[in-house]
Design a protein around this motif. Structure first.
Motif, PDB file in Angstrom:
ATOM      1  N   ARG A  37       0.867  -1.181   0.000  1.00 41.65           N
ATOM      2  CA  ARG A  37       0.000   0.000   0.000  1.00 41.65           C
ATOM      3  C   ARG A  37       0.897   1.222   0.000  1.00 41.65           C
ATOM      4  O   ARG A  37       1.885   1.269   0.729  1.00 41.65           O
ATOM      5  CB  ARG A  37      -0.890   0.038   1.238  1.00 41.65           C
ATOM      6  CG  ARG A  37      -1.926  -1.046   1.274  1.00 41.65           C
ATOM      7  CD  ARG A  37      -2.865  -0.884   2.453  1.00 41.65           C
ATOM      8  NE  ARG A  37      -2.125  -0.975   3.700  1.00 41.65           N
ATOM      9  CZ  ARG A  37      -2.515  -0.435   4.849  1.00 41.65           C
ATOM     10  NH1 ARG A  37      -3.632   0.249   4.907  1.00 41.65           N
ATOM     11  NH2 ARG A  37      -1.804  -0.584   5.939  1.00 41.65           N
ATOM     12  N   LEU A  38       0.566   2.209  -0.798  1.00 44.19           N
ATOM     13  CA  LEU A  38       1.333   3.449  -0.873  1.00 44.19           C
ATOM     14  C   LEU A  38       0.452   4.588  -0.383  1.00 44.19           C
ATOM     15  O   LEU A  38      -0.637   4.817  -0.912  1.00 44.19           O
ATOM     16  CB  LEU A  38       1.810   3.700  -2.301  1.00 44.19           C
ATOM     17  CG  LEU A  38       2.709   4.909  -2.518  1.00 44.19           C
ATOM     18  CD1 LEU A  38       3.975   4.796  -1.679  1.00 44.19           C
ATOM     19  CD2 LEU A  38       3.073   5.042  -3.984  1.00 44.19           C
ATOM     20  N   VAL A  89       4.708   6.768   2.101  1.00 43.97           N
ATOM     21  CA  VAL A  89       4.787   5.616   3.002  1.00 43.97           C
ATOM     22  C   VAL A  89       4.363   4.365   2.247  1.00 43.97           C
ATOM     23  O   VAL A  89       3.269   4.312   1.684  1.00 43.97           O
ATOM     24  CB  VAL A  89       3.876   5.833   4.239  1.00 43.97           C
ATOM     25  CG1 VAL A  89       3.977   4.653   5.180  1.00 43.97           C
ATOM     26  CG2 VAL A  89       4.242   7.127   4.952  1.00 43.97           C
ATOM     27  N   THR A  90       5.241   3.363   2.251  1.00 46.97           N
ATOM     28  CA  THR A  90       4.930   2.069   1.638  1.00 46.97           C
ATOM     29  C   THR A  90       4.771   1.057   2.757  1.00 46.97           C
ATOM     30  O   THR A  90       5.674   0.883   3.578  1.00 46.97           O
ATOM     31  CB  THR A  90       6.059   1.623   0.695  1.00 46.97           C
ATOM     32  OG1 THR A  90       6.276   2.641  -0.274  1.00 46.97           O
ATOM     33  CG2 THR A  90       5.696   0.324  -0.004  1.00 46.97           C
ATOM     34  N   VAL A  91       3.608   0.394   2.796  1.00 46.48           N
ATOM     35  CA  VAL A  91       3.311  -0.592   3.834  1.00 46.48           C
ATOM     36  C   VAL A  91       3.134  -1.952   3.170  1.00 46.48           C
ATOM     37  O   VAL A  91       2.289  -2.125   2.301  1.00 46.48           O
ATOM     38  CB  VAL A  91       2.025  -0.223   4.605  1.00 46.48           C
ATOM     39  CG1 VAL A  91       1.757  -1.220   5.705  1.00 46.48           C
ATOM     40  CG2 VAL A  91       2.120   1.186   5.163  1.00 46.48           C
ATOM     41  N   HIS A 128       8.085  -2.798  11.700  1.00 48.18           N
ATOM     42  CA  HIS A 128       9.484  -2.496  11.421  1.00 48.18           C
ATOM     43  C   HIS A 128       9.479  -1.284  10.495  1.00 48.18           C
ATOM     44  O   HIS A 128       9.014  -1.370   9.357  1.00 48.18           O
ATOM     45  CB  HIS A 128      10.179  -3.678  10.762  1.00 48.18           C
ATOM     46  CG  HIS A 128      10.070  -4.933  11.573  1.00 48.18           C
ATOM     47  ND1 HIS A 128      10.798  -5.145  12.714  1.00 48.18           N
ATOM     48  CD2 HIS A 128       9.285  -6.016  11.422  1.00 48.18           C
ATOM     49  CE1 HIS A 128      10.486  -6.320  13.220  1.00 48.18           C
ATOM     50  NE2 HIS A 128       9.553  -6.871  12.464  1.00 48.18           N
ATOM     51  N   VAL A 129       9.993  -0.164  11.000  1.00 50.68           N
ATOM     52  CA  VAL A 129       9.906   1.101  10.279  1.00 50.68           C
ATOM     53  C   VAL A 129      11.290   1.502   9.777  1.00 50.68           C
ATOM     54  O   VAL A 129      12.260   1.491  10.539  1.00 50.68           O
ATOM     55  CB  VAL A 129       9.326   2.211  11.181  1.00 50.68           C
ATOM     56  CG1 VAL A 129       9.230   3.521  10.424  1.00 50.68           C
ATOM     57  CG2 VAL A 129       7.968   1.805  11.732  1.00 50.68           C
ATOM     58  N   THR A 130      11.355   1.865   8.508  1.00 49.43           N
ATOM     59  CA  THR A 130      12.567   2.405   7.898  1.00 49.43           C
ATOM     60  C   THR A 130      12.242   3.803   7.399  1.00 49.43           C
ATOM     61  O   THR A 130      11.257   3.996   6.693  1.00 49.43           O
ATOM     62  CB  THR A 130      13.023   1.535   6.711  1.00 49.43           C
ATOM     63  OG1 THR A 130      13.219   0.205   7.171  1.00 49.43           O
ATOM     64  CG2 THR A 130      14.306   2.056   6.114  1.00 49.43           C
ATOM     65  N   TYR A 131      13.068   4.793   7.786  1.00 51.53           N
ATOM     66  CA  TYR A 131      12.849   6.185   7.411  1.00 51.53           C
ATOM     67  C   TYR A 131      14.038   6.640   6.574  1.00 51.53           C
ATOM     68  O   TYR A 131      15.189   6.518   7.010  1.00 51.53           O
ATOM     69  CB  TYR A 131      12.712   7.047   8.666  1.00 51.53           C
ATOM     70  CG  TYR A 131      12.256   8.457   8.410  1.00 51.53           C
ATOM     71  CD1 TYR A 131      10.921   8.789   8.493  1.00 51.53           C
ATOM     72  CD2 TYR A 131      13.164   9.459   8.100  1.00 51.53           C
ATOM     73  CE1 TYR A 131      10.490  10.085   8.266  1.00 51.53           C
ATOM     74  CE2 TYR A 131      12.749  10.749   7.875  1.00 51.53           C
ATOM     75  CZ  TYR A 131      11.416  11.057   7.954  1.00 51.53           C
ATOM     76  OH  TYR A 131      10.985  12.346   7.721  1.00 51.53           O
TER      77      TYR A 131
END
Length: 157
Positions: A37-38, A89-91, A128-131
């Motif tokens: 999802r974007l 944001v890509t999920v 798990h978040v990558t920024y």
């Protein structure tokens, strides 16, 4: 009795070990992650106090009672009030990749040092978040368990 003799041959044990290896390989495969999802978010810019210098690049996350996560990006440099900070944001499952996009604005406007985002897609799970900020050359990664009142501070490198 000829059929029972097959169970004592080398060929039988080779076939049995290949089947066992295939079962172990199938069991070790990761689960399907799901569709990507974007999502896009625009940030609310906050001006620097008079005479204050920009702080080091930091990321603050706070989980609210309604399940949303308030993300605060501090240490912005070269951004003015007419500029913009947005997130793509890509999920994928429980993996979240956040790509920061910066737009400087007019140079004669007031400088801003922070941007605030309200991310409303999180469920009460562990993510798990990558920024990433390619424009500023910064990166940060952390684990977020979305529980009300949780606060995380992460320095961007």
């Amino acid at each position: 009795m000829v059929i029972c003799g097959f169970f004592q041959t080398v060929e039988f044990y080779v076939i049995l070990s290949v089947v066992a290896a295939a079962v172990v390989a199938l069991a070790a495969l990761p689960a399907k992650r799901g569709e990507a999802r974007l999502l896009f978010y625009a940030g609310d810019l906050e001006a620097a106090p008079t005479g204050a210098e920009a702080s080091e690049p930091m990321l603050y996350a706070e989980c609210s009672d309604d399940g949303a996560v308030v993300l605060r990006r501090e240490g912005l440099r070269g951004i003015t009030a007419s500029g913009a900070v947005s997130l793509a944001v890509t999920v994928i499952g429980f993996d979240v990749t956040i790509q920061e996009r910066l737009s400087a604005g007019y140079s004669n406007d007031e400088a801003v040092t922070a941007a605030v985002f309200v991310l409303d897609f999180f469920a009460p799970e562990r993510y798990h978040v990558t920024y990433r900020s390619d424009d500023a050359g910064l990166f940060g990664a952390f684990t977020l368990a979305n529980r009300p009142g949780l606060r995380i501070a992460k320095r961007l490198l």
